[in-house]
Motif scaffolding. Sequence first.
Motif, short mmCIF file in Angstrom:
data_model
loop_
_atom_site.label_atom_id
_atom_site.label_comp_id
_atom_site.label_asym_id
_atom_site.label_seq_id
_atom_site.Cartn_x
_atom_site.Cartn_y
_atom_site.Cartn_z
N GLN A 111 41.70 51.08 16.00
CA GLN A 111 41.73 52.60 16.58
C GLN A 111 40.26 52.62 16.87
O GLN A 111 39.72 53.47 17.75
N SER A 112 39.45 51.60 16.48
CA SER A 112 37.78 52.01 16.68
C SER A 112 37.34 51.12 17.98
O SER A 112 36.09 51.32 18.40
N VAL A 113 38.40 50.15 18.55
CA VAL A 113 37.69 49.40 19.83
C VAL A 113 37.45 50.37 20.70
O VAL A 113 36.31 49.88 21.49
N ARG A 114 38.19 51.41 21.17
CA ARG A 114 37.68 52.21 22.13
C ARG A 114 36.13 52.71 22.03
O ARG A 114 35.19 52.84 23.09
N VAL A 115 36.02 53.30 20.86
CA VAL A 115 34.72 53.92 20.57
C VAL A 115 33.61 53.02 20.68
O VAL A 115 32.47 52.79 20.99
N THR A 116 33.87 51.75 20.10
CA THR A 116 32.98 50.52 20.11
C THR A 116 32.50 50.29 21.62
O THR A 116 31.54 49.84 21.92
N ARG A 117 33.69 50.10 22.37
CA ARG A 117 33.31 49.77 23.72
C ARG A 117 32.35 50.66 24.59
O ARG A 117 31.50 50.35 25.17
N ILE A 118 32.49 51.88 24.06
CA ILE A 118 31.90 53.21 24.58
C ILE A 118 30.40 53.05 24.32
O ILE A 118 29.23 52.86 24.79
N ILE A 119 30.17 52.48 22.92
CA ILE A 119 28.86 52.26 22.25
C ILE A 119 27.99 51.17 23.11
O ILE A 119 27.11 51.36 23.31
N VAL A 120 28.87 50.16 23.09
CA VAL A 120 28.15 48.95 23.78
C VAL A 120 27.86 49.32 25.20
O VAL A 120 26.99 48.60 25.66
N CYS A 121 28.82 49.86 25.79
CA CYS A 121 28.22 50.27 27.48
C CYS A 121 27.21 50.96 27.40
O CYS A 121 26.32 50.61 28.54
N LEU A 122 27.04 51.93 26.66
CA LEU A 122 25.88 52.69 26.65
C LEU A 122 24.45 52.18 26.35
O LEU A 122 23.59 52.13 26.92
N VAL A 123 24.77 51.01 25.31
CA VAL A 123 23.55 50.38 25.03
C VAL A 123 23.11 49.42 26.24
O VAL A 123 22.04 49.29 26.70
N TRP A 124 24.19 48.76 26.95
CA TRP A 124 23.63 48.04 28.05
C TRP A 124 23.13 49.01 29.26
O TRP A 124 22.39 48.48 30.00
N LEU A 125 23.75 49.88 29.31
CA LEU A 125 23.29 51.15 30.39
C LEU A 125 21.86 51.44 30.23
O LEU A 125 21.01 51.51 31.11
N PHE A 126 21.63 51.72 28.87
CA PHE A 126 20.19 51.65 28.57
C PHE A 126 19.19 50.80 28.88
O PHE A 126 18.16 51.01 29.47
N ILE A 127 19.76 49.53 28.56
CA ILE A 127 18.82 48.14 28.77
C ILE A 127 18.76 48.11 30.61
O ILE A 127 17.58 47.80 30.84
N ILE A 128 19.87 48.35 31.09
CA ILE A 128 19.76 48.31 32.63
C ILE A 128 18.88 49.19 33.16
O ILE A 128 17.86 49.00 34.05
N LEU A 129 18.80 50.32 32.55
CA LEU A 129 17.94 51.52 33.13
C LEU A 129 16.46 51.01 32.82
O LEU A 129 15.55 51.18 33.74
N MET A 130 15.97 50.64 31.58
CA MET A 130 14.96 50.39 31.37
C MET A 130 14.25 49.26 32.28
O MET A 130 12.94 49.39 32.85
N VAL A 131 15.09 48.29 32.48
CA VAL A 131 14.59 47.33 33.41
C VAL A 131 14.44 47.68 34.89
O VAL A 131 13.27 47.20 35.57
N VAL A 132 15.56 48.38 35.21
CA VAL A 132 15.38 48.89 36.86
C VAL A 132 14.27 49.79 36.84
O VAL A 132 13.55 49.73 37.97
N ILE A 133 14.17 50.75 36.10
CA ILE A 133 13.20 51.80 36.29
C ILE A 133 11.79 51.09 35.89
O ILE A 133 10.75 51.54 36.68
N GLY A 134 11.66 50.44 35.15
CA GLY A 134 10.39 49.66 34.93
C GLY A 134 9.88 49.10 36.05
O GLY A 134 8.68 48.90 36.49
N ASN A 135 10.61 48.11 36.52
CA ASN A 135 10.30 47.36 37.87
C ASN A 135 10.01 48.18 39.15
O ASN A 135 9.34 47.92 39.86
N ALA A 136 11.10 49.28 39.16
CA ALA A 136 11.04 50.09 40.60
C ALA A 136 9.56 51.06 40.25
O ALA A 136 9.24 51.65 41.54
#
Length: 404
Positions: A182-207
Amino acid sequence: MVDHSYAGSNDHISVDLPRKKANEHRMDDDHIPAGIICTAEEYNRVLSGDLTIYCLSRNESIALAFVSEVGFISLLSVSYVFFIIIRNAIQYSRYNGKNRISVVQEPMDVLMLSLFIADFTQSLGAAANLKWVNKGKVEIGPWCTAQGVFQQFGETGGAISTLLIAIYTFVGVWWRIGMGKQSVRVTRIIVCLVWLFIILMVVIGNATHADRRRLYESPTPYWCWIGNDYLLWRIFGEYMWFWITLGFSLFAYTLLFFWSRGNITLDEESWWRFTIHPRRLNKQHNTRMQSLIMLAYPIVYCILVIPLSIVRWIGFVQDTKDGSSRIGAAATLTVVSIYSCAGAANVVLLLTTRPNSVLFGYRTTDSEYGPQRSLSIVPSQSRSRGSDDLGRLPSRSSVGSGLE
């Protein structure tokens, strides 16, 4: 990643000289220090304070080659894990195609998959140093930018994924919260948010930092990463997660270790209440220690990142007092070599504690389900509880909270 101001960070030049004084020391091809394969023009650019290029000495090239080799070892190791994942997913789909059940069945699957994706990209960044060894210099360009991006994705992703593993393990035991399907969906959301944060940091930093004279990804100086002018981006985009993961992992391991050996009794009604006392006889000691096997990943991470953090903090102190870091190339490249072992170390842990899940399970022969079947597909009654739980996220309900 460890970075340094160029002054005092190598054994053949200092580029903190004023430009006028540096021009007085311009070199021609006959006067370039031995072991440096840069041209006289390139070497003079370094002497004049050009941060877009760095010439490696012979010793630095040798040490950087070792970092690359460690990166390749981790890269091959993690690639083997992805081979296991793909193989098991194909087998699972073949025998359960009509059921359409996801191969990702537990929070542990999501967290471990995130961790190995991070390890893979970090290993790519370390292996990319081989180009600088071959050229004898580090300079801006597409390869430099790619390496910097890989470093950010891998190192930040690895730190946060490890932090999540530590948090899930601690919460499962201390708060008696089971980490089931039952916790898999919540974990997927958390991990997706983590990678979204990392992507934004990289993209914004370079842009937002595209000025060629102050590039976001540039030599630092032995490889490419976030440039010297962007300290806050380094701290909030990476270093902060190193230290949070380090601190919480040590905190969680300390409390759960003493709980497992019988020095701490947890309150059954309130999660925040616990009692510390001399060690008492605990028949569940071995079971409890086995339930904490997932903390091996954060602990190994701590062992690998502590040397890096020590060198980084020394550099911070020197920068604050003297305006430049005097950390030598040997110390820098040694701690980075240790840290680059993260991918290989995590693979060794996975193979040692091999969880009996669909993604990471080992193969066996089962006449009912076909040859070389993943054990995760075999009915639960055909497996022992101990081997089935090994390498899974724990819950206190499965190991008990009181003393017997």
